[in-house]
Design a protein around this motif. Sequence first.
Motif, PDB file in Angstrom:
ATOM      1  N   ARG A  46      96.697 -33.959  54.256  1.00 35.13           N
ATOM      2  CA  ARG A  46      96.673 -32.832  55.056  1.00 35.13           C
ATOM      3  C   ARG A  46      97.687 -32.717  56.090  1.00 35.13           C
ATOM      4  O   ARG A  46      98.253 -33.948  56.354  1.00 35.13           O
ATOM      5  CB  ARG A  46      95.249 -33.102  55.769  1.00 35.13           C
ATOM      6  N   LYS A  47      97.959 -31.544  56.804  1.00 32.11           N
ATOM      7  CA  LYS A  47      98.915 -31.567  57.958  1.00 32.11           C
ATOM      8  C   LYS A  47      98.219 -31.477  59.290  1.00 32.11           C
ATOM      9  O   LYS A  47      97.254 -30.770  59.361  1.00 32.11           O
ATOM     10  CB  LYS A  47      99.725 -30.435  57.602  1.00 32.11           C
ATOM     11  N   THR A  48      98.399 -32.404  60.307  1.00 32.50           N
ATOM     12  CA  THR A  48      98.006 -32.475  61.517  1.00 32.50           C
ATOM     13  C   THR A  48      99.268 -32.263  62.340  1.00 32.50           C
ATOM     14  O   THR A  48     100.148 -33.285  62.324  1.00 32.50           O
ATOM     15  CB  THR A  48      97.290 -33.746  62.005  1.00 32.50           C
TER      16      THR A  48
END
Length: 220
Positions: A46-48
Amino acid sequence: MITVTRPRCRTSIMADYTLGPAVYLKIFFHAAKHPHTQVNGVLLGRKTANTVEIIDAIPLLHHWTSLSPMMEIGLDLAGKHAESLQLQLVGYYQACERLDDTALAPVGEKVASRIKEGFGDAVAFVINGEKIGTEEAALIPYIALSSSSSWRPSADPSPFTPGSKFSLSNPDLPSHAIALVRDQQLHRKFGDFDDHLEDVTIDWLRNRAAMPSDLQHVPE
């Protein structure tokens, strides 16, 4: 006098990439189990903010490494598994037959480009066979050229070192992976989609049997 206002150019800032322990170990085990054949798989995460957290890896093939029907089915199942974990396919990995071959194969470019269609910051890693038995991260990152579907090694001169865009969640992972293969032979319990097609009891999506006890439930 006519004043021409030039539009501002938007610069694309490259994301940072962090690989969790399960990711590095699974890639390492896959290559260790099939040292003389090409292997490949996909990465989940995921991208945070501006960081892509790569949390898990799913091994695909060691027999049918072309863009075959088996590859298509494996990719589809891996994508659905990622969704069930509320993750995305964020990248691709590959090991070559020869230790000195670190090129991303054409099929790898195609798969990585397909992943990039759904995740703009997709990345690909090619295993560096000459470093796989060392305490250095044995991965060469590839990034897509923005104007085409071509992939090139990252411009980062020293990936997985302090200050790099690429990092391991634990810098001791390479030496830990070597110890797990040497002392516990965990790579022998590791299975990919090819193995699952021959024995449906092999849990290729999770590979819990091949993971150290502290990683058998990753990701949550």
